[in-house]
Design an enzyme around this catalytic site. Structure first.
Site, PDB file in Angstrom:
ATOM      1  CG  ASP A 180      14.085   1.629   8.014  1.00  0.00           C
ATOM      2  OD1 ASP A 180      13.458   2.551   7.620  1.00  0.00           O
ATOM      3  OD2 ASP A 180      14.321   1.198   9.088  1.00  0.00           O
ATOM      4  CG  HIS A 181      10.583   4.577   3.587  1.00  0.00           C
ATOM      5  ND1 HIS A 181       9.785   3.534   3.762  1.00  0.00           N
ATOM      6  CD2 HIS A 181       9.789   5.613   4.166  1.00  0.00           C
ATOM      7  CE1 HIS A 181       8.643   3.648   4.406  1.00  0.00           C
ATOM      8  NE2 HIS A 181       8.707   5.054   4.615  1.00  0.00           N
ATOM      9  CG  HIS A 243      10.052   2.134   9.715  1.00  0.00           C
ATOM     10  ND1 HIS A 243      10.757   2.262   8.549  1.00  0.00           N
ATOM     11  CD2 HIS A 243       8.817   2.008   9.143  1.00  0.00           C
ATOM     12  CE1 HIS A 243      10.447   1.690   7.474  1.00  0.00           C
ATOM     13  NE2 HIS A 243       8.777   1.273   7.810  1.00  0.00           N
TER      14      HIS A 243
HETATM   15  P1  NAP Z   1       2.687  -4.182  -5.958  1.00  0.00           P
HETATM   16  O1  NAP Z   1       2.123  -3.021  -6.500  1.00  0.00           O
HETATM   17  O2  NAP Z   1       1.874  -5.437  -5.875  1.00  0.00           O
HETATM   18  O3  NAP Z   1       3.769  -4.428  -7.481  1.00  0.00           O
HETATM   19  C1  NAP Z   1       4.276  -5.690  -7.473  1.00  0.00           C
HETATM   20  C2  NAP Z   1       5.296  -5.922  -8.735  1.00  0.00           C
HETATM   21  O4  NAP Z   1       5.885  -7.071  -8.692  1.00  0.00           O
HETATM   22  C3  NAP Z   1       4.568  -5.498 -10.276  1.00  0.00           C
HETATM   23  O5  NAP Z   1       5.360  -4.738 -10.809  1.00  0.00           O
HETATM   24  C4  NAP Z   1       4.369  -6.979 -10.714  1.00  0.00           C
HETATM   25  O6  NAP Z   1       4.534  -6.935 -12.099  1.00  0.00           O
HETATM   26  C5  NAP Z   1       5.653  -7.511 -10.069  1.00  0.00           C
HETATM   27  N1  NAP Z   1       5.715  -9.048 -10.105  1.00  0.00           N
HETATM   28  C6  NAP Z   1       4.637  -9.723  -9.349  1.00  0.00           C
HETATM   29  N2  NAP Z   1       5.246 -10.974  -9.777  1.00  0.00           N
HETATM   30  C7  NAP Z   1       6.262 -11.132 -10.649  1.00  0.00           C
HETATM   31  C8  NAP Z   1       6.787 -12.158 -11.637  1.00  0.00           C
HETATM   32  N3  NAP Z   1       6.305 -13.474 -11.134  1.00  0.00           N
HETATM   33  N4  NAP Z   1       7.666 -11.869 -12.472  1.00  0.00           N
HETATM   34  C9  NAP Z   1       7.803 -10.487 -12.363  1.00  0.00           C
HETATM   35  N5  NAP Z   1       7.243  -9.473 -11.815  1.00  0.00           N
HETATM   36  C10 NAP Z   1       6.417  -9.638 -10.668  1.00  0.00           C
HETATM   37  O7  NAP Z   1       3.840  -3.978  -4.721  1.00  0.00           O
HETATM   38  P2  NAP Z   1       4.435  -2.681  -4.422  1.00  0.00           P
HETATM   39  O8  NAP Z   1       3.481  -1.897  -3.531  1.00  0.00           O
HETATM   40  O9  NAP Z   1       4.886  -1.776  -5.539  1.00  0.00           O
HETATM   41  O10 NAP Z   1       5.586  -3.099  -3.369  1.00  0.00           O
HETATM   42  C11 NAP Z   1       6.775  -3.748  -3.863  1.00  0.00           C
HETATM   43  C12 NAP Z   1       7.520  -4.169  -2.618  1.00  0.00           C
HETATM   44  O11 NAP Z   1       8.017  -2.940  -2.085  1.00  0.00           O
HETATM   45  C13 NAP Z   1       7.004  -5.149  -1.639  1.00  0.00           C
HETATM   46  O12 NAP Z   1       8.254  -5.833  -0.999  1.00  0.00           O
HETATM   47  C14 NAP Z   1       6.705  -4.090  -0.502  1.00  0.00           C
HETATM   48  O13 NAP Z   1       6.478  -4.620   0.658  1.00  0.00           O
HETATM   49  C15 NAP Z   1       7.616  -2.914  -0.616  1.00  0.00           C
HETATM   50  N6  NAP Z   1       7.414  -1.580   0.015  1.00  0.00           N
HETATM   51  C16 NAP Z   1       6.016  -0.934  -1.035  1.00  0.00           C
HETATM   52  C17 NAP Z   1       5.834   0.176  -0.580  1.00  0.00           C
HETATM   53  C18 NAP Z   1       4.760   0.908  -1.228  1.00  0.00           C
HETATM   54  O14 NAP Z   1       4.585   2.012  -0.761  1.00  0.00           O
HETATM   55  N7  NAP Z   1       3.891   0.441  -2.044  1.00  0.00           N
HETATM   56  C19 NAP Z   1       6.396   0.786   0.617  1.00  0.00           C
HETATM   57  C20 NAP Z   1       7.333   0.124   1.193  1.00  0.00           C
HETATM   58  C21 NAP Z   1       7.979  -1.040   0.796  1.00  0.00           C
HETATM   59  P3  NAP Z   1       3.021  -7.324 -12.889  1.00  0.00           P
HETATM   60  O15 NAP Z   1       1.944  -6.279 -12.144  1.00  0.00           O
HETATM   61  O16 NAP Z   1       3.399  -6.799 -14.163  1.00  0.00           O
HETATM   62  O17 NAP Z   1       2.650  -8.656 -12.587  1.00  0.00           O
END
Ligand code: NAP
Length: 497
Positions: A180-181, A243
């Site tokens: 929980d950042h 949060h």
């Molecule tokens: P994202 O940009 O959509 O990235 C998703 C990642 O998952 C990509 O690296 C993608 O790789 C990989 N992926 C998807 N399907 C896959 C598979 N079958 N095998 C291997 N890799 C796979 O998502 P994100 O924003 O970084 O978020 C990631 C998590 O963090 C989520 O649970 C989100 O709720 C949480 N989160 C994110 C943030 C934020 O600021 N972004 C904040 C809080 C929490 P490819 O693109 O190479 O397919």
């Protein structure tokens, strides 16, 4: 600051090509490297589905560091620790190869078998990945194995329970670090210190002296491109379950007998257990939901106009609530929380309002005494402001509200460490205090589920009920007015004054 040394570690980031890794994880790891917390014996194995070469990946990491220090030598030497493996987490056969890569890195960087598996991926993959990590021997090492999980942890209590059950087949509770950042933020971590290290506050920190506590987390940005996710989540699940309730727990908990992870967590759990449950029609007395429409000038579009959002959506982008904690310390003290998107101010602030003194000797028609407030600024500014009454500099006895301020960033002269940097460091060091235990997750979902059940079963016909660039629906102000209170302003200017 003293250098904090860490044990050798392999950090495996699942989702290394994604947004979170780029914006937060690589820059934070690099900061730890610059500060000497990561030295020679560490490696980062980025995992994503796309078929990138190592060069493409390391360029991606370099790009993510563009806002960090521009010392090319340091960046080059950091990059030497980063490598990539293309791997589809749903492809059972490819975990064997992943294990070989991990073992190689373990050998070449002399990592003692210590591993952190960081799941920066969509939650539907969490269970599959953890099953394979165990079944294919990636957790079978001489060193420690820790699992870091991003939010959301389930979308209600049943789904969170099922996810937890699945993960627990491969990792023990002690090995699981649920992020929980907010708990990594400097001033959230400061709540405990302000409370428990100051003779001034702790004796007053109860229903005899505090009239109400307000916790606001407002965002200026709307839902933008995240409509698909947000339609299923809404502000209640996205912000309140984690949060907001975590901040309430830190504000309300009893002093722990020590600062150990278990003691702090158990005090937080006791607060979450004492939350007064509200359900059915009662929800309307304690909670207000909102959804933003276009702003008054028509420059910003309303929530329903975003892509992947239902044109008749019932999803809330704003929540305000009166949270009651039914225990001895807090009986009768409302904790008002509010959070929303597309609001007029970006601010996370806590305002502790103390009760009025029993008799006002300084009353006059123009000016009554202001209540004492303790304001904890969480973001974007970080610090504390104490509102006191003092004599006006003139011949009479008129009073004025004065503000004693401490600004964390301006005094230190540097940006305070990013939440992710602190949390990654904690995880490498094996300190789970600032991560959420399953018991906390369980209690907060059971509180929130009753509210979402009511909201899902009743459509809010007033939606959209607040214009973008405002502080939310009028009903939220009315909820406080009924109790004789109002929201304190949360503008960013407070600390400069
Ligand atoms: P994202 O940009 O959509 O990235 C998703 C990642 O998952 C990509 O690296 C993608 O790789 C990989 N992926 C998807 N399907 C896959 C598979 N079958 N095998 C291997 N890799 C796979 O998502 P994100 O924003 O970084 O978020 C990631 C998590 O963090 C989520 O649970 C989100 O709720 C949480 N989160 C994110 C943030 C934020 O600021 N972004 C904040 C809080 C929490 P490819 O693109 O190479 O397919």
């Amino acid at each position: 600051m003293n250098k904090i040394t860490t044990p050798p570690t392999l950090i495996m980031i699942f989702g290394a090509t994604g947004d979170l890794a780029k914006r937060k994880l690589f820059p934070s790891l690099y900061q730890l490297y610059l500060k000497g917390s990561l030295e020679k014996r560490f490696a980062v194995l980025g995992i994503g589905r796309r078929e990138w070469t190592n060069e493409q990946f390391t360029q991606h990491v370099r790009d993510s560091l563009e806002n960090s220090s521009h010392d090319q030598d340091r960046i080059d030497s950091f990059i030497e620790h980063c490598t990539y493996e293309s791997h589809d987490v749903e492809d059972s056969s490819s975990y064997i190869k992943l294990k070989e890569r991990a073992d190689e890195l373990d050998q070449s960087f002399d990592l003692d078998g210590n591993r952190i598996f960081y799941l920066a991926m969509a939650p539907e993959f969490f269970g599959t990945i953890t099953d394979h990590l165990k079944a294919d021997g990636l957790t079978d090492t001489e060193g420690f194995c820790r699992l870091v999980i991003e939010k959301p942890f389930g979308h209600d209590l049943p789904s969170a329970t099922a996810l937890n059950k699945q993960i627990r087949q491969s990792f023990s509770e002690e090995q699981i670090y649920r992020i929980d950042h907010y708990l990594g933020k400097e001033m959230v971590q400061n709540i405990e210190v302000i409370r428990f290290a100051n003779a001034l506050f702790e004796p007053l920190w109860n229903s005899r002296f505090i009239s109400n506590i307000q916790v606001t987390s407002s965002e200026v940005l709307g839902v933008e491109e995240r409509g698909r996710y947000y339609e299923k989540s809404g502000a209640l699940r996205d912000m309140v379950q984690n949060h907001m309730l975590q901040m309430v727990a830190l504000l309300a908990m009893e002093p722990p007998i020590s600062l150990s992870t278990d003691e702090i967590r158990s005090e937080k759990v006791r607060v979450l257990r004492a939350l007064r449950p509200v359900e059915g029609k009662e929800v309307d007395d304690y909670f207000v939901r909102g959804q933003y429409g276009p702003d008054e000038n028509g420059e910003i579009k309303g929530y329903r106009e975003n892509s992947n959002v239902d044109s008749d959506s019932n999803t809330e982008t704003y929540v305000a609530g009166k949270v009651m904690i039914d225990n001895f310390r807090w009986a009768g003290v409302p904790f008002y929380i509010r959070t929303g998107k597309s609001m007029s101010v970006k601010s996370t602030k806590i305002v502790v309002q103390f009760k009025d003194i029993p008799m006002n000797l300084y009353y006059n028609k123009e000016h009554s005494l202001d209540p004492n407030l303790l304001v904890i600024h969480i973001q974007p500014d970080e610090g504390i402001t104490l509102h006191l009454n003092a004599k006006k500099s003139n011949l009479g006895t008129d009073t004025d509200c004065i503000k004693l301020s401490y600004s964390a960033s301006s005094v230190d002269g540097i940006n305070t460490p990013e939440a992710y940097e602190k949390l990654l460091l904690d995880c490498i060091l094996g300190d789970a205090t600032n991560f959420t235990h399953w018991d906390e997750v369980r209690h907060s979902w059971s509180f929130v589920d009753k509210i979402s059940e009511h909201w899902e079963s009743t459509k809010d016909e007033t939606f959209p009920n607040y214009p973008a660039k405002s502080m939310g629906p009028a009903k939220s102000d009315e909820m406080l007015a009924k109790d004789g209170f109002e929201w304190w302003p949360v503008g960013e200017q407070d600390l400069e004054e």
